[in-house]
Design an enzyme around this catalytic site. Structure first.
Site, PDB file in Angstrom:
ATOM      1  N   ASN A 137       0.871  -1.177   0.000  1.00 56.29           N
ATOM      2  CA  ASN A 137       0.000   0.000   0.000  1.00 56.29           C
ATOM      3  C   ASN A 137       0.907   1.225   0.000  1.00 56.29           C
ATOM      4  O   ASN A 137       1.438   1.608   1.041  1.00 56.29           O
ATOM      5  CB  ASN A 137      -0.903  -0.025   1.247  1.00 56.29           C
ATOM      6  CG  ASN A 137      -1.778   1.212   1.332  1.00 56.29           C
ATOM      7  OD1 ASN A 137      -1.883   1.974   0.368  1.00 56.29           O
ATOM      8  ND2 ASN A 137      -2.411   1.412   2.488  1.00 56.29           N
ATOM      9  N   TRP A 138       1.055   1.798  -1.174  1.00 56.71           N
ATOM     10  CA  TRP A 138       1.983   2.943  -1.298  1.00 56.71           C
ATOM     11  C   TRP A 138       1.431   4.211  -0.666  1.00 56.71           C
ATOM     12  O   TRP A 138       2.141   5.201  -0.532  1.00 56.71           O
ATOM     13  CB  TRP A 138       2.279   3.219  -2.778  1.00 56.71           C
ATOM     14  CG  TRP A 138       3.224   2.249  -3.421  1.00 56.71           C
ATOM     15  CD1 TRP A 138       3.817   1.159  -2.837  1.00 56.71           C
ATOM     16  CD2 TRP A 138       3.690   2.281  -4.773  1.00 56.71           C
ATOM     17  NE1 TRP A 138       4.614   0.515  -3.751  1.00 56.71           N
ATOM     18  CE2 TRP A 138       4.552   1.188  -4.945  1.00 56.71           C
ATOM     19  CE3 TRP A 138       3.452   3.126  -5.854  1.00 56.71           C
ATOM     20  CZ2 TRP A 138       5.199   0.918  -6.153  1.00 56.71           C
ATOM     21  CZ3 TRP A 138       4.078   2.857  -7.077  1.00 56.71           C
ATOM     22  CH2 TRP A 138       4.950   1.763  -7.210  1.00 56.71           C
ATOM     23  N   LYS A 139       0.145   4.203  -0.337  1.00 61.68           N
ATOM     24  CA  LYS A 139      -0.515   5.400   0.205  1.00 61.68           C
ATOM     25  C   LYS A 139      -0.259   6.589  -0.747  1.00 61.68           C
ATOM     26  O   LYS A 139      -0.152   6.379  -1.954  1.00 61.68           O
ATOM     27  CB  LYS A 139      -0.047   5.666   1.635  1.00 61.68           C
ATOM     28  CG  LYS A 139      -0.195   4.409   2.501  1.00 61.68           C
ATOM     29  CD  LYS A 139      -0.062   4.617   3.970  1.00 61.68           C
ATOM     30  CE  LYS A 139      -0.254   3.289   4.673  1.00 61.68           C
ATOM     31  NZ  LYS A 139      -0.233   3.373   6.116  1.00 61.68           N
ATOM     32  N   HIS A 154      -9.792   1.414   4.359  1.00 61.05           N
ATOM     33  CA  HIS A 154      -8.571   1.613   5.149  1.00 61.05           C
ATOM     34  C   HIS A 154      -8.846   2.666   6.217  1.00 61.05           C
ATOM     35  O   HIS A 154      -9.498   3.679   5.937  1.00 61.05           O
ATOM     36  CB  HIS A 154      -7.417   2.059   4.238  1.00 61.05           C
ATOM     37  CG  HIS A 154      -6.092   2.000   4.937  1.00 61.05           C
ATOM     38  ND1 HIS A 154      -5.736   2.915   5.895  1.00 61.05           N
ATOM     39  CD2 HIS A 154      -5.074   1.110   4.862  1.00 61.05           C
ATOM     40  CE1 HIS A 154      -4.537   2.603   6.362  1.00 61.05           C
ATOM     41  NE2 HIS A 154      -4.109   1.504   5.752  1.00 61.05           N
ATOM     42  N   GLU A 164      -7.172   4.966   7.470  1.00 62.47           N
ATOM     43  CA  GLU A 164      -6.752   6.348   7.170  1.00 62.47           C
ATOM     44  C   GLU A 164      -7.830   7.079   6.369  1.00 62.47           C
ATOM     45  O   GLU A 164      -7.986   8.288   6.485  1.00 62.47           O
ATOM     46  CB  GLU A 164      -5.408   6.338   6.414  1.00 62.47           C
ATOM     47  CG  GLU A 164      -4.256   6.020   7.346  1.00 62.47           C
ATOM     48  CD  GLU A 164      -3.004   5.530   6.641  1.00 62.47           C
ATOM     49  OE1 GLU A 164      -2.923   5.587   5.404  1.00 62.47           O
ATOM     50  OE2 GLU A 164      -2.092   5.065   7.352  1.00 62.47           O
ATOM     51  N   GLU A 176      -6.198  -4.833  10.552  1.00 63.24           N
ATOM     52  CA  GLU A 176      -5.257  -3.735  10.736  1.00 63.24           C
ATOM     53  C   GLU A 176      -5.591  -2.984  12.009  1.00 63.24           C
ATOM     54  O   GLU A 176      -6.402  -2.029  11.967  1.00 63.24           O
ATOM     55  CB  GLU A 176      -5.399  -2.762   9.575  1.00 63.24           C
ATOM     56  CG  GLU A 176      -5.349  -3.480   8.251  1.00 63.24           C
ATOM     57  CD  GLU A 176      -4.561  -2.680   7.260  1.00 63.24           C
ATOM     58  OE1 GLU A 176      -3.810  -3.307   6.536  1.00 63.24           O
ATOM     59  OE2 GLU A 176      -4.669  -1.444   7.272  1.00 63.24           O
ATOM     60  N   GLY A 227       1.575   2.372  10.935  1.00 60.98           N
ATOM     61  CA  GLY A 227       2.545   3.469  10.840  1.00 60.98           C
ATOM     62  C   GLY A 227       3.178   3.870  12.162  1.00 60.98           C
ATOM     63  O   GLY A 227       3.837   4.903  12.244  1.00 60.98           O
ATOM     64  N   SER A 230       2.655  -1.982  10.702  1.00 66.95           N
ATOM     65  CA  SER A 230       4.063  -2.032  11.104  1.00 66.95           C
ATOM     66  C   SER A 230       4.735  -3.380  10.860  1.00 66.95           C
ATOM     67  O   SER A 230       5.594  -3.802  11.638  1.00 66.95           O
ATOM     68  CB  SER A 230       4.207  -1.616  12.576  1.00 66.95           C
ATOM     69  OG  SER A 230       3.824  -0.259  12.731  1.00 66.95           O
TER      70      SER A 230
HETATM   71  P1  PGA Z   1       2.377   0.430   7.850  1.00 61.95           P
HETATM   72  O1  PGA Z   1       0.952   0.599   7.145  1.00 61.95           O
HETATM   73  O2  PGA Z   1       2.965  -0.837   7.320  1.00 61.95           O
HETATM   74  O3  PGA Z   1       3.134   1.655   7.442  1.00 61.95           O
HETATM   75  O4  PGA Z   1       2.112   0.349   9.317  1.00 61.95           O
HETATM   76  C1  PGA Z   1       0.095  -0.484   7.149  1.00 61.95           C
HETATM   77  C2  PGA Z   1      -1.230  -0.164   6.570  1.00 61.95           C
HETATM   78  O5  PGA Z   1      -1.470   0.908   6.036  1.00 61.95           O
HETATM   79  O6  PGA Z   1      -2.075  -1.001   6.636  1.00 61.95           O
END
Ligand code: PGA
Length: 264
Positions: A19-21, A105, A107, A177, A183, A222
């Site tokens: 997931n490049w966000k 997600h 976020e 998640e 993150g 993470s």
């Molecule tokens: P991360 O993100 O690996 O940076 O914690 C995970 C995610 O967005 O699901």
């Protein structure tokens, strides 16, 4: 536009999703994808998927179409088409060869107030157009501390089940998640992940045993090269959704190879 003939839900035991966000640009993506292709070409039991921002889907299609790596988006509209400024439909994602899409997600759910019902509509749209939805579920730290994490995740799953039927999970992916792990550098322990993954599998199994068998359940939050092997070895963890470490080809490749080593 070349159409991919990649099958939407693979039969490989494990799945690792990058997931490049909201990261990347043409130049960086080209280098990263080149490294991915080189480092991941030997994978036999792990399907890798790259989910990039919308403007780069054509670049993914171009670079990845003759590789063993699939690609997708990080969101999709809940409507089929119409006057929805700024939205991108499932059919449009298919035009760019996407076979997967991340849905719900945290976020997005927190920053853009996505309701469980909205997420459920997106899930349906994705499947209707042959995309495999990667449904993100998970609890906040407060909810974990209050011991209600299974209630929270159960409710997130019910939003889909109530709109349709548990059978839809036969061709879907659920990514557990925990919000406190995304993150933060603080991943769930293998025990915490094991217990939630079992809860998810059992919940689906109580409604539809075939769907529970076919469903892939990822862990996200993470994951890094140090903890990947241990997490991937946990029962009912079928791979991972990787944020930060997916931006580094070395680290991402180490995680994918850890998933490969644990795939039976
Ligand atoms: P991360 O993100 O690996 O940076 O914690 C995970 C995610 O967005 O699901």
């Amino acid at each position: 536009m070349t159409q991919t003939n990649y099958s939407a839900l693979t039969t490989t035991p494990n799945l690792v999703v990058a997931n490049w966000k909201m990261h990347g640009n043409f130049k960086q993506n080209a280098a990263l994808l080149g490294d991915y292709i080189e480092k991941l070409s030997s994978l036999k039991r792990t399907q890798v998927v790259v989910c990039a921002p919308y403007p780069y889907l054509a670049q993914l299609q171009n670079k990845l179409q003759s590789s063993n790596i699939a690609w997708g988006a990080q969101n999709v509209a809940k409507n089929e088409f119409g006057a929805f400024t700024g939205e991108v439909s499932a059919a449009m994602l298919r035009d760019f060869g996407c076979t997967y899409v991340i849905i719900g997600h945290s976020e997005r759910a927190t920053a853009y107030c996505e309701s469980d019902d909205n997420i459920a509509c997106k899930f349906v749209q994705a499947q209707k157009h042959g995309l495999t939805p990667i449904l993100c579920v998970g609890e906040t730290l407060l909810e974990r501390e209050a011991g209600v994490m299974e209630l929270v995740v159960g409710k997130q799953l019910d939003a889909i089940i109530n709109l349709h039927d548990a059978a839809v999970f036969a061709t879907a992916v659920i990514s557990y998640e925990p919000i406190w792990a995304i993150g933060t550098g603080l991943a769930a322990t293998p025990e915490q992940a094991k217990s939630m993954h079992l809860f998810i599998r059992n919940k689906i199994a109580s409604l539809n045993i075939d769907a529970a068998h076919q469903l892939k359940i990822l862990y996200g939050g993470s994951v890094n090269p140090q903890n990947a092997l241990q997490l991937c070895a946990v029962e009912n963890i079928d791979g991972g959704l990787i944020g930060k470490c997916s931006l580094n080809a070395e680290e991402f490749s180490a995680i994918c190879h850890a998933a490969e080593a644990s795939a039976v």
